[in-house]
Design an enzyme around this catalytic site. Structure first.
Site, short mmCIF file in Angstrom:
data_model
loop_
_atom_site.label_atom_id
_atom_site.label_comp_id
_atom_site.label_asym_id
_atom_site.label_seq_id
_atom_site.Cartn_x
_atom_site.Cartn_y
_atom_site.Cartn_z
N ASP A 40 9.33 2.01 30.96
CA ASP A 40 9.70 3.04 31.92
C ASP A 40 8.67 4.16 31.94
O ASP A 40 8.20 4.58 30.88
CB ASP A 40 11.07 3.61 31.48
CG ASP A 40 11.69 4.51 32.51
OD1 ASP A 40 11.91 4.05 33.63
OD2 ASP A 40 11.96 5.68 32.18
N GLU B 228 1.56 -9.11 17.47
CA GLU B 228 1.98 -9.75 16.21
C GLU B 228 3.06 -10.80 16.45
O GLU B 228 3.42 -11.55 15.55
CB GLU B 228 2.54 -8.70 15.25
CG GLU B 228 1.50 -7.76 14.70
CD GLU B 228 2.17 -6.74 13.79
OE1 GLU B 228 3.17 -7.06 13.11
OE2 GLU B 228 1.68 -5.59 13.77
C1 BGC Z 1 13.40 4.48 36.30
C2 BGC Z 1 14.43 5.35 36.93
C3 BGC Z 1 14.74 6.49 35.96
C4 BGC Z 1 13.46 7.23 35.57
C5 BGC Z 1 13.67 8.11 34.38
C6 BGC Z 1 12.23 5.44 36.29
O1 BGC Z 1 11.13 5.24 36.77
O2 BGC Z 1 13.12 3.31 37.02
O3 BGC Z 1 15.59 4.65 37.26
O4 BGC Z 1 15.60 7.38 36.58
O5 BGC Z 1 12.45 6.34 35.24
O6 BGC Z 1 13.83 7.37 33.23
#
Ligand code: BGC
Length: 534
Positions: free
Chosen positions: A214, A266
């Site tokens: 993310d 790993e």
């Molecule tokens: C995720 C979102 C989230 C954000 C914060 C993003 O890019 O896909 O759904 O709200 O990151 O974590």
């Protein structure tokens, strides 16, 4: 269609992901096994047969970790446990084992940019004195102006409003690029990296096949946290490119990706894909250099309008951005943060026809493809009344941006009435429309003209037909408003008619079309794509 006994995971297939079709399971909305109106891990386990039948290769499970759910799991309070809303670790282990038995790899989200404000680290930071080690895991700063009453810089949160919140009692401010309940971690602090490494090994040890990272362009922040040169809108879309934006894409982020990659190396046959939103192709390329991410999400295709020039430019940029790197381009037209394709491309019958056409464009391209749950059913976005909206974007934008709930409605599985087999309760976490009876999996499964059948046929062909073997894209001459490309090697031709009028079909044997083609020598109708074998 693919037979169940054909499926197996080749353990020595190190780079299984190079051409895989990933299916994004937004867990809250996929299938609810315990009847509380929210999807869960057991619900996913119960539907593995469906995913196998659909013909995808791997899952991407959105966050199921302990969380107060302010951002539906992207606010993690314990990254090494399952939130009781979704199940427990035993259920997770069973899900992974069963998915593998069904021939499906399992990748999961990783959220390294921030934690929840309920994470024990942040709880400790709030009660600790400024300057101490507890606060050093986050980005606490004194305020500007008299008595520190102004935020330390002018950064805005992606969800709207300032990116800083002040602790009560005229205390310090802390940075949150997303909601105030998602404080950003301080990646200069070695404890933060060490903790992420623990998290990686924890899930790798439980058998996951990889991670979706993310905000992979976040984490590192520039020294001194300089002001943004310009203010972006009140609530910039998550899809906006960041340009010269000091909040993202700081050089230090690449050290973090190298650290993650070292850990993954790993373990055999694991993959990391980053969510990357950066200014241009050159910035993107840096994330997929040797020793960094295996794959990067390029959102160009998702951002493209339904017209030939825009789609072609998106494909070209995506290919250029990985040129000379070990990574293939990845293709996606949808996810849980964006308006569903059917609605984005115009809504109604036209929007559906275009979404089906774009699915064939996406799946014809060489390299991994990401599908978002429900797109295989042709689901549109849903207009929800104000009082059911849950996305923090709605509140943070001062009720000017409706947020992302409309693309997160639970999936309709069967029966003619809501909740269509999604849950035992009609009180689903977001309400389901009353007119989805024709869109259920059950209704579409045996209908050869359904969107589900189109996806199944497309995935089957992509998996088995020799036309899909070439890894290079070659453009074909096409009438104005249309595009056509060939996969060099296998000889697959994909043609898209976005011109608004019928055009003649390129030569070749028709393998699949996204809409009805009248027999023999007939033109390609508007809003339609076709796969041909030269
Ligand atoms: C995720 C979102 C989230 C954000 C914060 C993003 O890019 O896909 O759904 O709200 O990151 O974590």
């Amino acid at each position: 269609m693919r037979r169940a006994d054909d499926r197996h995971l080749a353990p020595d297939d190190e780079a299984w992901w190079r051409n895989a079709v990933f299916y994004q399971v937004y867990i809250r909305s996929f299938a609810d096994a315990n009847g509380d109106g929210v999807g869960d891990l057991e619900g996913v386990r119960g539907r593995l047969g469906y995913l196998e039948l659909l013909g995808v290769d791997a899952l991407w499970l959105t966050p199921f970790f302990r969380s107060p759910m302010v951002d539906h799991g992207y606010d993690v309070s314990d990254p090494r446990d399952v939130d009781p809303l979704f199940g427990d670790l035993e259920t997770f282990d069973r899900l992974v084992a069963d998915a593998h038995r069904h021939g499906l790899r399992v990748t999961i989200d990783l959220v390294p940019n921030h934690t929840s404000d309920r994470h024990e680290w942040f709880q400790a930071a709030v009660t600790a004195a400024p300057g101490g080690p507890e606060r050093a895991r986050y980005l606490f700063r004194d305020g500007r102006s008299f008595g520190g009453s102004q935020p330390p810089n002018n950064w805005t949160s992606v969800f709207g409003g300032p990116a800083w919140t002040r602790l009560p009692g005229a205390d310090q401010w802390y940075l949150h690029l997303f909601a105030p309940e998602q404080p950003d971690l301080n990646w200069e602090n070695p404890e933060v990296a060490a903790d992420l490494e623990r998290t990686l090994r924890f899930w790798l040890g439980r058998g996951v096949d990889g991670f979706r990272i993310d905000v992979a362009h976040g984490m590192a922040k520039p020294a001194g946290l300089p002001d943004m040169p310009h203010q972006v809108g009140v609530c910039p879309s998550l899809l906006e490119r960041d340009g010269a934006d000091p909040r993202f894409d700081a050089d230090g982020v690449h050290d973090i990706h190298r650290m993650i990659r070292k850990v993954l190396d790993e373990y055999p046959a694991r993959v990391a894909i980053g969510e990357i939103r950066v200014a241009d192709d050159a910035a993107f390329a840096r994330y997929v250099r040797p020793g960094e991410l295996h794959l990067g999400f390029n959102f160009r295709l998702l951002e493209a309008d339904f017209n030939a020039d825009s789609v072609r430019a998106a494909i070209e940029h995506s290919l250029v951005a990985v040129q000379g790197s070990p990574a293939p381009a990845t293709w996606t037209i949808s996810n849980h943060d964006t308006v569903r394709p059917v609605t984005r491309y115009g809504g109604g019958e036209v929007g559906l026809a275009r979404a089906r056409a774009m699915a064939l464009v996406q799946l014809a391209l060489p390299g991994p493809a990401y599908l978002y749950n429900g797109d295989e059913l042709g689901l549109p976005n849903v207009e929800l009344p104000d009082w059911v909206l849950q996305d923090p974007v709605w509140k943070r934008s001062g009720h000017t941006e409706r947020g992302r709930d409309g693309c997160r409605i639970p999936l309709p599985w069967e029966s003619g009435t809501s909740p269509y087999g999604f849950s035992a309760t009609p009180g689903t976490w977001l309400p389901m429309p009353g007119d989805w009876a024709g869109r259920t999996v059950e209704a579409q499964l045996e209908d050869p003209s359904s969107t589900l059948s189109l996806y199944r046929q497309a995935l089957e062909l992509r998996q088995r037909h020799t036309a899909f073997t070439g890894t290079e894209v070659e453009w074909y001459g096409a009438p104005p408003g249309c595009l056509a490309f060939r996969r060099r090697g296998g000889g697959l031709v994909c043609a898209l008619n976005a011109s608004g009028a019928p055009v003649s079909l390129p030569a070749g044997q028709v393998l699949l079309a996204s809409g009805p083609l009248r027999p023999i020598g007939d033109p390609l109708p508007p809003d339609t794509a076709v796969w041909l074998k030269e």
